[in-house]
Design a protein around this motif. Structure first.
Motif, PDB file in Angstrom:
ATOM      1  N   GLU A 148      -7.657  16.844  13.976  1.00 30.04           N
ATOM      2  CA  GLU A 148      -6.262  17.122  14.399  1.00 30.04           C
ATOM      3  C   GLU A 148      -5.589  17.877  13.698  1.00 30.04           C
ATOM      4  N   GLU A 149      -5.819  18.200  12.331  1.00 28.89           N
ATOM      5  CA  GLU A 149      -5.117  19.029  11.553  1.00 28.89           C
ATOM      6  C   GLU A 149      -5.743  20.277  12.134  1.00 28.89           C
ATOM      7  N   TYR A 150      -6.836  20.465  12.367  1.00 25.86           N
ATOM      8  CA  TYR A 150      -7.391  21.949  12.970  1.00 25.86           C
ATOM      9  C   TYR A 150      -6.655  22.550  13.949  1.00 25.86           C
ATOM     10  N   ILE A 151      -6.601  21.671  15.036  1.00 31.90           N
ATOM     11  CA  ILE A 151      -5.939  21.787  16.209  1.00 31.90           C
ATOM     12  C   ILE A 151      -4.497  22.068  16.279  1.00 31.90           C
ATOM     13  N   ALA A 152      -3.814  21.277  15.377  1.00 34.27           N
ATOM     14  CA  ALA A 152      -2.261  21.324  15.350  1.00 34.27           C
ATOM     15  C   ALA A 152      -1.863  22.554  14.367  1.00 34.27           C
ATOM     16  N   THR A 153      -2.613  22.950  13.578  1.00 31.24           N
ATOM     17  CA  THR A 153      -2.133  24.023  12.518  1.00 31.24           C
ATOM     18  C   THR A 153      -2.967  25.297  13.020  1.00 31.24           C
ATOM     19  N   PHE A 154      -3.885  25.305  14.172  1.00 26.98           N
ATOM     20  CA  PHE A 154      -4.385  26.524  14.456  1.00 26.98           C
ATOM     21  C   PHE A 154      -3.701  27.692  14.565  1.00 26.98           C
ATOM     22  N   GLU A 155      -3.753  28.939  13.850  1.00 25.13           N
ATOM     23  CA  GLU A 155      -3.030  30.101  14.202  1.00 25.13           C
ATOM     24  C   GLU A 155      -3.959  31.339  14.273  1.00 25.13           C
ATOM     25  N   LYS A 156      -3.970  32.026  15.392  1.00 22.57           N
ATOM     26  CA  LYS A 156      -5.153  32.777  15.537  1.00 22.57           C
ATOM     27  C   LYS A 156      -5.209  33.938  14.379  1.00 22.57           C
ATOM     28  N   PRO A 157      -3.968  34.488  14.359  1.00 23.22           N
ATOM     29  CA  PRO A 157      -3.746  35.631  13.217  1.00 23.22           C
ATOM     30  C   PRO A 157      -4.444  35.128  11.824  1.00 23.22           C
ATOM     31  N   LYS A 158      -4.241  33.930  11.493  1.00 22.23           N
ATOM     32  CA  LYS A 158      -4.956  33.390  10.264  1.00 22.23           C
ATOM     33  C   LYS A 158      -6.448  32.791  10.314  1.00 22.23           C
ATOM     34  N   THR A 159      -6.947  33.024  11.573  1.00 27.09           N
ATOM     35  CA  THR A 159      -8.690  32.668  11.491  1.00 27.09           C
ATOM     36  C   THR A 159      -9.200  33.865  10.876  1.00 27.09           C
ATOM     37  N   SER A 160     -10.467  33.638  10.373  1.00 22.74           N
ATOM     38  CA  SER A 160     -11.265  34.605   9.814  1.00 22.74           C
ATOM     39  C   SER A 160     -11.978  35.554  10.771  1.00 22.74           C
ATOM     40  N   PRO A 161     -12.051  36.872  10.871  1.00 21.28           N
ATOM     41  CA  PRO A 161     -12.989  37.649  11.792  1.00 21.28           C
ATOM     42  C   PRO A 161     -14.428  37.372  10.963  1.00 21.28           C
ATOM     43  N   ALA A 162     -14.443  37.424  10.003  1.00 21.19           N
ATOM     44  CA  ALA A 162     -15.642  37.370   9.101  1.00 21.19           C
ATOM     45  C   ALA A 162     -16.584  36.222   8.825  1.00 21.19           C
ATOM     46  N   ALA A 163     -15.904  34.810   9.240  1.00 21.78           N
ATOM     47  CA  ALA A 163     -16.520  33.708   9.042  1.00 21.78           C
ATOM     48  C   ALA A 163     -17.588  33.415  10.025  1.00 21.78           C
ATOM     49  N   PHE A 164     -18.691  32.936   9.423  1.00 21.89           N
ATOM     50  CA  PHE A 164     -19.764  32.433  10.247  1.00 21.89           C
ATOM     51  C   PHE A 164     -20.326  31.232   9.653  1.00 21.89           C
ATOM     52  N   GLU A 165     -20.970  30.264  10.321  1.00 18.23           N
ATOM     53  CA  GLU A 165     -21.261  29.196   9.946  1.00 18.23           C
ATOM     54  C   GLU A 165     -20.497  28.388   8.846  1.00 18.23           C
ATOM     55  N   PRO A 166     -19.310  27.813   9.342  1.00 22.06           N
ATOM     56  CA  PRO A 166     -19.025  27.603  10.740  1.00 22.06           C
ATOM     57  C   PRO A 166     -17.993  28.885  11.170  1.00 22.06           C
ATOM     58  N   GLN A 167     -18.097  29.277  12.301  1.00 20.22           N
ATOM     59  CA  GLN A 167     -17.090  30.437  12.810  1.00 20.22           C
ATOM     60  C   GLN A 167     -15.652  29.620  12.687  1.00 20.22           C
TER      61      GLN A 167
END
Length: 624
Positions: free
Chosen positions: A267-286
């Motif tokens: 729930e923390e991930y879902i509720a605080t999700f903000e696209k501009p703050k997600t990393s384009p460089a992340a893999f495993e996990p994306q």
DNA sequence: AATCAGGTTGGTGTC
DNA sequence: CGACACCAACCTGAT
């Protein structure tokens, strides 16, 4: 097949809805209480040969089909997804004759080709006395409804979409419908058999995907497949070497629902999700949900996604925990998809190209598409089998080779050999795995168009179409127009740097080390600009940065090499800024007469560096 | 009519 | 590391 007057025989046509859950169309089909129910997929030569589809997306599609087929069998041992290998336009009339179909049911699709195809099918069905039932189900809202609520105009901003959706059912999409617990039988095996049917072979010329086929293509030899069991085609059958498929992403409704529920549990991930703050460089996990391919194939319902997320956020709101707001949050992200669908629904086929597109700015890009209008007229007499409405369906598009330098840059961009490790890593990730983060797409798209190469966004869109497993025409074209600042977005002075942008997210360069392995040992000081590393260090780290880009990443025998950057980025950035400003001043759009007849050339500078003094027009006239 | 705020997610430099 | 101002300057929509 004799039709008994009381019997209801439903042909359910799967297309963009490879799922059983939350399918209003499937619900409507079963509500007819059919005595015979046949869920089919028509293996359409248009998609096989005229759309660009790389190995990863084929695999994903096949996994979606196999999973759905298994789910049908679980509900009814006699059932499966019946894959019929012929164009829907020719095979459906034969099927409803052969199987005594009384009702044809499918999910509404507002994609330009789909509309063309479906209206032809509906016409034939009505002629044959087959009742057609369609339901919306692909998007949060019916794109046509959004357009109507937007005054009949394409939705060109999120605020327009938000205002339009407020006028529909209280501004919220419909809640998901129930998953069926049982399905009726098909006909008995001998009645299902299509061996005696006149099978129309597919026209495989031109085959836009020929380069991916290592083996002979025999996928259309037999209408029920090589085992005559209506089986889901395999990669081998369509001529693709299975070992060329490297995507870790798995298709199918079962996988989609499992992945969604795992995200929803956080729930923390879902509720605080903000696209501009997600990393384009992340893999495993994306860093994002990676559910977009499932939305594309309908193995996940977007309304289920939206409501599952919404319910978590409502709970959190009550618990007085801070939620991120739209459009950066997850529901906002899903709404963007609807914006592109509705914009495309209003514009039609030209939405995916420049020519005839009323919403796209015309820019004097390199490698522009050749106009099909004139070509079409020239070749009309010689083209056989051209169906009515074909001019709205644009397969292979030839482009103007106005600059050999630009063509070289395009090829280097496409294959991940630009000499900018951040760009090359992303492009190689795209090619091998079929998916890159949204901001990574921004980065490479800006680089190809207004922030580097000054090459037409249509070239880039074609490459994305080929390789992305989540490719969706409306979203792809929409995003390319956005990033090239030709529609939806206009702040062209905001330019992604192939060096600084990646560094911000991934200072150690892990994404580069993974996808550009020849640079894996470089110190993080040079990983984004390896050409600046001293020669001694380059030797020590096992890779020479050289102008000879031919052997890049070959790694066979000799030392590894990586190309020097193909141009000075700061120089190109300034060049593009000046050109964009000039092109904005000229102010042409894709449907302007001067674009269509070639007169646009007179309005732009001859040497590509300056423009004529008088702007064509300052303000845009909107049609009536 | 003119002005201003806001626009999914830029880069650089300072506190 | 995050927040902020500034860079130079596009559009749309509201007032």
């Amino acid at each position: 097949m004799k039709k008994s007057s009381s019997q209801i025989v439903v042909l359910y046509w799967h297309r963009t809805d490879l799922r059983l859950h939350d399918s209003p169309a499937l619900e409507a089909a079963l509500a007819l209480k059919p005595s015979v129910f046949i869920p089919v997929w028509t293996w359409d030569p248009h998609y096989v040969y005229r759309a660009r589809v790389g190995p990863n997306r084929w695999k994903f599609l096949m996994e979606c089909q196999s999973d759905l087929s298994k789910s049908y069998t679980k509900l009814n041992a006699k059932q499966k997804l019946w894959v019929v290998r012929e164009a829907p336009q020719t095979v459906l009339p034969k099927l409803w004759e052969k199987w005594g179909i009384t009702h044809l049911v499918f999910e509404k699709d507002t994609d330009a080709y789909a509309r063309e195809r479906d209206s032809a099918v509906i016409q034939m069905a009505e002629k044959a006395g087959v009742e057609v039932v369609t339901r919306m189900g692909r998007t949060l809202f019916d794109p046509d409804e959004l357009v109507r609520k937007n005054g009949g105009k394409p939705t060109m901003s999120m605020s327009q979409v938000e205002r339009a959706m407020e006028k529909i059912d209280g501004g919220k999409p419909a809640r998901p419908v129930e998953t069926p617990q049982s399905v009726p039988d098909p006909w008995k095996d001998d009645q299902m058999n299509l061996s005696d049917l006149d099978h129309e072979m597919a026209d495989s010329n031109p085959d836009l995907n020929a380069e991916h086929r290592a083996n002979e293509d025999r996928q259309y030899d037999e209408i029920m497949g090589p085992n005559k069991d209506f089986g889901v085609p395999t990669l081998e059958e369509i001529g693709i070497d299975p070992s060329s498929v490297q995507a870790p992403h798995r298709g199918g409704e079962s996988a989609a629902l499992k992945e969604l529920s795992q995200f929803i549990a956080d729930e923390e991930y879902i509720a605080t999700f903000e696209k501009p703050k997600t990393s384009p460089a992340a893999f495993e996990p994306q860093s994002t949900t990676l559910l977009s391919p499932h939305l594309h194939f309908g193995s996940l319902s977007v309304r289920k996604f939206w409501w599952d997320v919404q319910d978590v956020m409502e709970r959190r709101k009550k618990a007085k925990k801070q939620n991120a707001g739209p459009p950066a949050n997850l529901p906002g992200q899903l709404l963007f998809r609807d914006m592109y669908f509705a914009a495309q629904a209003a514009v039609g086929a030209p939405f995916a190209r420049v020519e005839g597109n009323s919403v796209v700015r015309f820019i004097d890009w390199h490698l522009q598409s050749k106009l099909v209008q004139s070509e079409e007229k020239k070749n009309k007499k010689h083209r056989k089998g051209t169906e009515k409405g074909d001019e709205n369906i644009l397969p292979a598009r030839d482009y103007e080779l106005d600059s050999s330098e630009a063509e070289e840059w395009f090829q280097r961009w496409k294959t991940g050999r630009t000499g900018f490790p951040w760009i090359d890593a992303l492009m190689r990730q795209l090619i091998t795995e079929g998916w890159i983060h949204h901001l990574g797409r921004h980065s490479v798209a800006c680089f190809l168009t207004r922030g580097g190469c000054y090459i037409s966004w249509e070239r880039g869109a074609e490459v994305f179409e080929e390789y992305l497993i989540d490719h969706e025409t409306a979203c792809n074209a929409g995003n390319w127009m956005w990033l090239s600042c030709t529609a939806f977005f206009a702040q062209f002075y905001r330019c992604y740097s192939p060096i600084a942008f990646g560094k911000k997210w991934d200072p150690n360069g892990d994404l580069i080390r993974r996808y550009v392995p020849e640079l894996a040992k470089f110190d993080k000081k040079y990983i984004y600009e390896p050409w600046k590393a001293p020669i001694a260090d380059q030797k020590k780290w096992g890779c020479r940065v050289t102008n000879d880009d031919k052997d890049t990443a070959s790694g066979k025998g000799g030392p590894q090499v990586y190309p020097k950057p193909m141009f000075d980025f700061d120089e190109r950035r300034q060049f593009c800024l000046d050109k964009m400003k000039a092109a904005y001043d000229v102010g042409l759009y894709g449907n302007d007469k001067k674009v269509l007849n070639g007169e646009w050339k007179e309005l732009f500078g001859e040497d590509g560096n300056e423009r004529t003094d008088e702007p064509e027009k300052k303000k845009r006239k909107t049609s009536s």
